[in-house]
Each structure stands twice: as structure tokens, then as C-alpha cells.
Design a protein around this motif. Sequence first.
Motif, short mmCIF file in Angstrom:
data_model
loop_
_atom_site.label_atom_id
_atom_site.label_comp_id
_atom_site.label_asym_id
_atom_site.label_seq_id
_atom_site.Cartn_x
_atom_site.Cartn_y
_atom_site.Cartn_z
N MET A 39 5.86 8.97 7.98
CA MET A 39 6.61 8.06 7.11
C MET A 39 6.77 8.74 5.75
SD MET A 39 5.83 4.17 6.04
CE MET A 39 6.69 3.41 4.70
N VAL A 40 7.99 9.19 5.46
CA VAL A 40 8.28 9.83 4.19
C VAL A 40 9.28 8.94 3.46
CG1 VAL A 40 9.10 11.90 3.04
CG2 VAL A 40 7.91 12.10 5.21
N LEU A 41 8.77 8.17 2.51
CA LEU A 41 9.59 7.24 1.75
C LEU A 41 9.47 7.63 0.29
CD1 LEU A 41 11.19 4.44 2.18
CD2 LEU A 41 9.19 3.49 1.11
N ILE A 62 13.44 9.24 3.56
CA ILE A 62 14.13 8.04 3.12
C ILE A 62 13.94 7.95 1.61
CG2 ILE A 62 14.19 5.53 3.21
CD1 ILE A 62 13.47 5.72 6.13
N SER A 63 15.05 7.94 0.89
CA SER A 63 15.04 7.87 -0.57
C SER A 63 15.49 6.47 -0.98
CB SER A 63 15.98 8.93 -1.14
OG SER A 63 16.11 8.76 -2.53
N LEU A 64 14.61 5.76 -1.68
CA LEU A 64 14.90 4.40 -2.12
C LEU A 64 15.01 4.38 -3.64
CD1 LEU A 64 15.15 1.35 -1.58
CD2 LEU A 64 12.66 1.22 -1.59
N LEU A 115 0.84 -1.17 0.00
CA LEU A 115 0.00 0.00 0.00
C LEU A 115 0.89 1.24 0.00
CD1 LEU A 115 -2.86 1.17 0.18
CD2 LEU A 115 -2.61 1.12 2.65
N VAL A 116 0.80 2.01 -1.06
CA VAL A 116 1.62 3.20 -1.19
C VAL A 116 0.71 4.38 -1.52
CG1 VAL A 116 3.47 4.29 -2.52
CG2 VAL A 116 3.58 1.87 -2.03
N LYS A 117 0.86 5.45 -0.79
CA LYS A 117 0.09 6.66 -1.06
C LYS A 117 0.83 7.47 -2.12
CE LYS A 117 -1.90 10.71 1.09
NZ LYS A 117 -1.99 11.51 2.30
N LEU A 118 0.20 7.61 -3.27
CA LEU A 118 0.82 8.33 -4.38
C LEU A 118 0.50 9.82 -4.27
CD1 LEU A 118 -0.01 5.87 -7.28
CD2 LEU A 118 2.15 6.13 -6.08
N PRO A 119 1.40 10.67 -4.77
CA PRO A 119 1.12 12.11 -4.74
C PRO A 119 0.00 12.45 -5.72
CG PRO A 119 3.17 11.67 -5.89
CD PRO A 119 2.71 10.37 -5.32
#
Length: 184
Positions: free
Chosen positions: A171-173, A113-115, A43-47
Motif C-alpha cells: 500500500m503506497v499512498l 496513489i497520490s492524494l 493509522l498512517v506510517k510516516l517516513p
Amino acid sequence: MAKTSSRDRMNNEINAGSMADIAFLLLIFFLVTTTIVEDKGILVKLPIWSEEEPDITKLKERNVFAVLVNAQNQLLVRGEPMRVEELKDFAKEFIANPTNRPDLSEKPTKAIISLKNDRGTEYGTYLSVYNELKAAYNELWNELAQKKYGRDYSEDMPYAYRKAIREEIPMVLSEAEPTAFGEE
């Protein structure tokens, strides 16, 4: 010899008029009673989509936790090689910065956090790295929930409590576009 009439002969036809009705009813029954399994993923919240150019601001390097995974599934964290098993603890320390070190984030609300992956990265490696980063946040949220409310951070915790915890430690990924195979 007795003469046979057409009425005495056996009729070889089967009345199949109601067979279509029965098949149709069975089809409807199975369609109504069958549950469709949904695939679960990450589950990822997209901009929000925008036609405008993004505002490119220079981030302080100290607030960015850069994680790179190359095509050989090797991990590079802030320029240093690292094993996946060490990632969670290092990410927790970076986000919380309990000793106020100048090389870690200023505070949890500014930690990013930059992945970034390579197209050759195995999916299992990507998932294990993502899970370790998510686990770091989960542990920080749980520790803060224990400290503030005396209970574990979970879905049965009141929404207001969970929201307050996520405001303190958001949570900022950020996931960058993968590079071409073997570039990094």
C-alpha cells in the motif's frame, strides 16, 4: 433551677479528621480503576525524518494514480472527474492492471496513489475518499489471500502470510500538502 455544667452542653463540632483520609482514598480508587479512552484515528506510517534533501526521481506517469479533491468536494482522478462511489473499483483496476493496459500501473509493486486535498475540503469527504482507497487495497489483499491461501485476509491470519501479501501488493499512498483554499 438546676445548674448546667459545661460538660452537659452539646458539642456542635464534628470530628472531620478522617474525612480527608476517606476523600483521598476514594480519589486514589477512582484514578486506579478508571480507564482512559484513547482517540482512534487513521493509522498512517510516516517516513523517517531526515535532514537530507529527498531524492527526486521522475516517476513514470503510468504508475501514479493522482487523486485531487477541491474545495467544493469534487473529485478529480487522473485528470477526469469521478464520483467517490466509483473510486474503489477504478483504484483496484489501476493497481492490479489485470488486462495489462498501457495506461495503468506496470505492476502492483510500482503503483503509487497520490492524494491531494484543498484546505477547503470537508473532513467527511476526505475520509470517504481515503476509505475508498483503503478499501481497494483491502479487497485486493483479500482476493490474493483467497487465491494463495484459501482464506480471508484478516488479523488472525499468520503474520508471514500477511507480510507475503503486502509484499506482493504494497500500500503506497502518498499524501501531498493541501493547497490553499480554492486554489485547485
